[in-house]
Design a protein around this motif. Structure first.
Motif, PDB file in Angstrom:
ATOM      1  N   ALA A  18       0.847  -1.201   0.000  1.00 13.74           N
ATOM      2  CA  ALA A  18       0.000   0.000   0.000  1.00 13.74           C
ATOM      3  C   ALA A  18       0.882   1.250   0.000  1.00 13.74           C
ATOM      4  CB  ALA A  18      -0.908  -0.008   1.231  1.00 13.74           C
ATOM      5  N   ASN A  19       0.313   2.366  -0.365  1.00 11.18           N
ATOM      6  CA  ASN A  19       0.944   3.692  -0.404  1.00 11.18           C
ATOM      7  C   ASN A  19       2.318   3.695  -1.066  1.00 11.18           C
ATOM      8  OD1 ASN A  19       2.096   2.437   1.868  1.00 11.18           O
ATOM      9  ND2 ASN A  19       1.737   4.147   3.250  1.00 11.18           N
ATOM     10  N   LYS A  20       2.476   2.903  -2.106  1.00 12.98           N
ATOM     11  CA  LYS A  20       3.728   2.828  -2.859  1.00 12.98           C
ATOM     12  C   LYS A  20       3.779   3.991  -3.852  1.00 12.98           C
ATOM     13  CE  LYS A  20       6.294  -0.452  -5.647  1.00 12.98           C
ATOM     14  NZ  LYS A  20       6.403  -1.813  -6.129  1.00 12.98           N
ATOM     15  N   THR A  21       4.978   4.545  -4.037  1.00 12.94           N
ATOM     16  CA  THR A  21       5.150   5.659  -4.981  1.00 12.94           C
ATOM     17  C   THR A  21       5.815   5.158  -6.258  1.00 12.94           C
ATOM     18  OG1 THR A  21       7.367   6.234  -4.222  1.00 12.94           O
ATOM     19  CG2 THR A  21       5.510   7.192  -2.993  1.00 12.94           C
ATOM     20  N   ASN A  22       6.044   6.056  -7.195  1.00 17.79           N
ATOM     21  CA  ASN A  22       6.734   5.696  -8.444  1.00 17.79           C
ATOM     22  C   ASN A  22       8.242   5.916  -8.364  1.00 17.79           C
ATOM     23  OD1 ASN A  22       4.412   4.890  -9.830  1.00 17.79           O
ATOM     24  ND2 ASN A  22       3.919   7.007 -10.361  1.00 17.79           N
ATOM     25  N   GLU A  26      11.773   2.719  -4.616  1.00 18.34           N
ATOM     26  CA  GLU A  26      10.642   2.208  -3.832  1.00 18.34           C
ATOM     27  C   GLU A  26      10.774   0.712  -3.554  1.00 18.34           C
ATOM     28  OE1 GLU A  26       8.337   2.331  -1.461  1.00 18.34           O
ATOM     29  OE2 GLU A  26       7.398   4.003  -2.506  1.00 18.34           O
ATOM     30  N   LEU A  27      10.167   0.301  -2.458  1.00 12.75           N
ATOM     31  CA  LEU A  27      10.131  -1.095  -2.049  1.00 12.75           C
ATOM     32  C   LEU A  27       9.506  -1.944  -3.149  1.00 12.75           C
ATOM     33  CD1 LEU A  27      10.736  -2.853   0.475  1.00 12.75           C
ATOM     34  CD2 LEU A  27       8.337  -2.529   1.108  1.00 12.75           C
ATOM     35  N   THR A  28      10.141  -3.096  -3.444  1.00 15.18           N
ATOM     36  CA  THR A  28       9.693  -3.978  -4.511  1.00 15.18           C
ATOM     37  C   THR A  28       9.631  -5.414  -4.005  1.00 15.18           C
ATOM     38  OG1 THR A  28      10.793  -2.559  -6.126  1.00 15.18           O
ATOM     39  CG2 THR A  28      10.219  -4.757  -6.861  1.00 15.18           C
ATOM     40  N   GLY A  46      13.575   0.400  -1.219  1.00 11.48           N
ATOM     41  CA  GLY A  46      12.866   1.002  -0.092  1.00 11.48           C
ATOM     42  C   GLY A  46      13.319   2.427   0.149  1.00 11.48           C
ATOM     43  N   ILE A  47      12.371   3.307   0.386  1.00 13.77           N
ATOM     44  CA  ILE A  47      12.660   4.710   0.668  1.00 13.77           C
ATOM     45  C   ILE A  47      12.787   4.866   2.181  1.00 13.77           C
ATOM     46  CG2 ILE A  47      11.794   7.076   0.484  1.00 13.77           C
ATOM     47  CD1 ILE A  47      10.251   6.128  -2.031  1.00 13.77           C
ATOM     48  N   THR A  48      13.915   5.410   2.632  1.00 16.86           N
ATOM     49  CA  THR A  48      14.158   5.524   4.075  1.00 16.86           C
ATOM     50  C   THR A  48      13.131   6.419   4.749  1.00 16.86           C
ATOM     51  OG1 THR A  48      15.724   7.335   3.759  1.00 16.86           O
ATOM     52  CG2 THR A  48      16.627   5.119   3.847  1.00 16.86           C
ATOM     53  N   ASP A  49      12.958   6.150   6.042  1.00 13.55           N
ATOM     54  CA  ASP A  49      12.042   6.911   6.891  1.00 13.55           C
ATOM     55  C   ASP A  49      10.603   6.869   6.383  1.00 13.55           C
ATOM     56  OD1 ASP A  49      14.181   7.577   8.597  1.00 13.55           O
ATOM     57  OD2 ASP A  49      14.729   9.232   7.258  1.00 13.55           O
ATOM     58  N   THR A  81      19.228   1.032  -2.448  1.00 12.37           N
ATOM     59  CA  THR A  81      19.474   0.858  -3.871  1.00 12.37           C
ATOM     60  C   THR A  81      18.452  -0.114  -4.428  1.00 12.37           C
ATOM     61  OG1 THR A  81      21.820   1.143  -3.481  1.00 12.37           O
ATOM     62  CG2 THR A  81      21.195   0.147  -5.578  1.00 12.37           C
ATOM     63  N   PRO A  82      17.809   0.237  -5.532  1.00  9.34           N
ATOM     64  CA  PRO A  82      16.863  -0.713  -6.117  1.00  9.34           C
ATOM     65  C   PRO A  82      17.586  -2.012  -6.454  1.00  9.34           C
ATOM     66  CG  PRO A  82      16.740   1.405  -7.234  1.00  9.34           C
ATOM     67  CD  PRO A  82      17.907   1.459  -6.302  1.00  9.34           C
ATOM     68  N   CYS A  83      16.901  -3.111  -6.288  1.00 14.22           N
ATOM     69  CA  CYS A  83      17.505  -4.409  -6.578  1.00 14.22           C
ATOM     70  C   CYS A  83      17.661  -4.560  -8.078  1.00 14.22           C
ATOM     71  CB  CYS A  83      16.653  -5.541  -6.024  1.00 14.22           C
ATOM     72  SG  CYS A  83      17.396  -7.144  -6.316  1.00 14.22           S
ATOM     73  N   LEU A  84      18.886  -4.662  -8.513  1.00 12.28           N
ATOM     74  CA  LEU A  84      19.174  -4.832  -9.932  1.00 12.28           C
ATOM     75  C   LEU A  84      19.588  -6.271 -10.232  1.00 12.28           C
ATOM     76  CD1 LEU A  84      21.165  -1.524 -10.473  1.00 12.28           C
ATOM     77  CD2 LEU A  84      18.737  -1.957 -10.908  1.00 12.28           C
ATOM     78  N   CYS A  85      19.456  -7.131  -9.219  1.00 11.41           N
ATOM     79  CA  CYS A  85      19.872  -8.512  -9.398  1.00 11.41           C
ATOM     80  C   CYS A  85      18.936  -9.226 -10.367  1.00 11.41           C
ATOM     81  CB  CYS A  85      19.908  -9.246  -8.057  1.00 11.41           C
ATOM     82  SG  CYS A  85      18.340  -9.192  -7.170  1.00 11.41           S
ATOM     83  N   ASP A  86      19.474 -10.226 -11.007  1.00  9.64           N
ATOM     84  CA  ASP A  86      18.706 -11.023 -11.948  1.00  9.64           C
ATOM     85  C   ASP A  86      18.321 -12.311 -11.234  1.00  9.64           C
ATOM     86  OD1 ASP A  86      17.518 -11.935 -14.249  1.00  9.64           O
ATOM     87  OD2 ASP A  86      19.377 -12.700 -15.101  1.00  9.64           O
ATOM     88  N   TYR A  87      17.250 -12.251 -10.439  1.00 13.90           N
ATOM     89  CA  TYR A  87      16.839 -13.427  -9.685  1.00 13.90           C
ATOM     90  C   TYR A  87      16.157 -14.408 -10.639  1.00 13.90           C
ATOM     91  CZ  TYR A  87      12.472 -10.813  -9.463  1.00 13.90           C
ATOM     92  OH  TYR A  87      11.362 -10.102  -9.786  1.00 13.90           O
TER      93      TYR A  87
END
Length: 143
Positions: A18-22, A26-28, A46-49, A81-87
């Protein structure tokens, strides 16, 4: 009512934030799985605070649908840092959790196209946890 003695989680239907931004930081949600009977969600970024509400909806072997919301507080001095891993994923895009069964040839053991078979503590179960996986001779496959 869910009784852990007679029922178990069998499938995660959805996880939403919920309440996710663009914001790219952002948390993924990277993958979901059931590990040792618990719904597990692997997150990146994830955006701190900030506080993010995650709602998990899952099913049990006995046909119950459960939904719960948890709040996750993200602390730090800089945005993650956004996850750039190739899971890894299956060809249909289904995430492969770290507890998936991997065959000696490197292939992932699946029940069908999008049902990864996961490891359990002492025996292997089908992906919906409805019964033990068996050898052709009928004996239970142990992990």
């Amino acid at each position: 009512m869910f009784d852990r003695n007679t029922d178990a989680l069998s499938k995660i239907f959805s996880v939403s934030i919920a309440n996710k931004t663009n914001d790219p930081s952002e948390l993924t949600i990277l993958w979901t799985s059931i590990v040792n009977g618990l719904a597990c969600v692997f997150l990146g970024g994830g955006i701190t605070d900030t506080i993010r509400s995650l709602t998990v909806t899952a099913a049990t072997r006995n046909g119950l649908t459960l939904s719960t919301t948890v709040e996750l507080t993200i602390f730090g001095s800089d945005n993650c840092t956004p996850c750039l891993c190739d899971y890894p994923t299956l060809p249909d895009g289904t995430d492969i959790p770290p507890n998936a069964m991997v065959l000696p040839c490197g292939s992932i053991l699946t029940k069908d196209v999008s049902n990864v078979i996961i490891k359990q503590a002492s025996r292997l179960y089908t992906s919906d946890l409805s019964h033990y996986s068996l050898y052709p001779n009928g004996k239970v496959i142990l992990s």
